[in-house]
Design an enzyme around this catalytic site. Sequence first.
Site, PDB file in Angstrom:
ATOM      1  N   GLY A  41       0.840  -1.191   0.000  1.00  0.00           N
ATOM      2  CA  GLY A  41       0.000   0.000   0.000  1.00  0.00           C
ATOM      3  C   GLY A  41       0.875   1.242   0.000  1.00  0.00           C
ATOM      4  CB  SER A  43       4.428   6.328   1.887  1.00  0.00           C
ATOM      5  OG  SER A  43       5.029   6.877   3.040  1.00  0.00           O
ATOM      6  CB  ALA A  45      -1.405   2.644   3.474  1.00  0.00           C
ATOM      7  N   GLY A  46      -0.562   2.585   6.695  1.00  0.00           N
ATOM      8  CA  GLY A  46      -0.713   1.871   7.955  1.00  0.00           C
ATOM      9  C   GLY A  46      -0.131   0.472   7.944  1.00  0.00           C
ATOM     10  CB  SER A  48       5.131  -0.103   9.501  1.00  0.00           C
ATOM     11  OG  SER A  48       5.903  -0.134   8.317  1.00  0.00           O
ATOM     12  CB  SER A 115       5.783  -4.099  -2.703  1.00  0.00           C
ATOM     13  OG  SER A 115       4.726  -4.192  -1.795  1.00  0.00           O
TER      14      SER A 115
END
Length: 203
Positions: A41, A43, A45-46, A48, A115
């Site tokens: 998703g 940067s 987006a949540g 990690s 990715s």
Amino acid sequence: MNNARSMSTPTPAIRPYGLSLSREARAALKAQRPRCIWLTGLSGAGKSTLANVLELQLNQSGFHTFILDGDNLRGGLCSDLGMGADCRRENIRRMAEVARLMVDAGLIVIVAAISPFRAEREAARRLFAEGDFVEVYVSTSFAVCAQRDPKGLYQAALQGRIKDFTGIDSPYEAPLTAECEIDTQDLALEDACARLSAFLFKK
């Protein structure tokens, strides 16, 4: 001679060694089915945050896990790579290979990485046995991610201080066949993790 080129060129002297201990034996020792859970998703987006909470829950339930976070690997294994398209492809290739080795070791591996390219995610999937790769699309919208901007990256990219930023001057190719989709705009973190956990345990 270019060392990087010589290292990547196959030679007849390199032959895979057949190991006596199977992947199944390693997994049996941990009493779990190893898998790669791949969170993709934009940067912010949540990914990690979701991966971290999911790993804590799995660990507390007795599962053996590890997180491969895109930013963390950029500081070590992939520190020699830039942010252009070719380097991003190589970054994902390395992450996928490491994830496959960890799955072979019997672990449940959670990958959290932008990715952005569909072809590279599909190449990663092909490294795994059927059912051992679970693609999770963290589909939080560009507008919400840019508003959150936890690292100040969107602002820097919009000001031209960062080039090839995903979603601005570099594309993000959303998954077409992800096994699971989570939108952290509509779900609280606990609810998002609960939905993902329920999906994984169901599988």
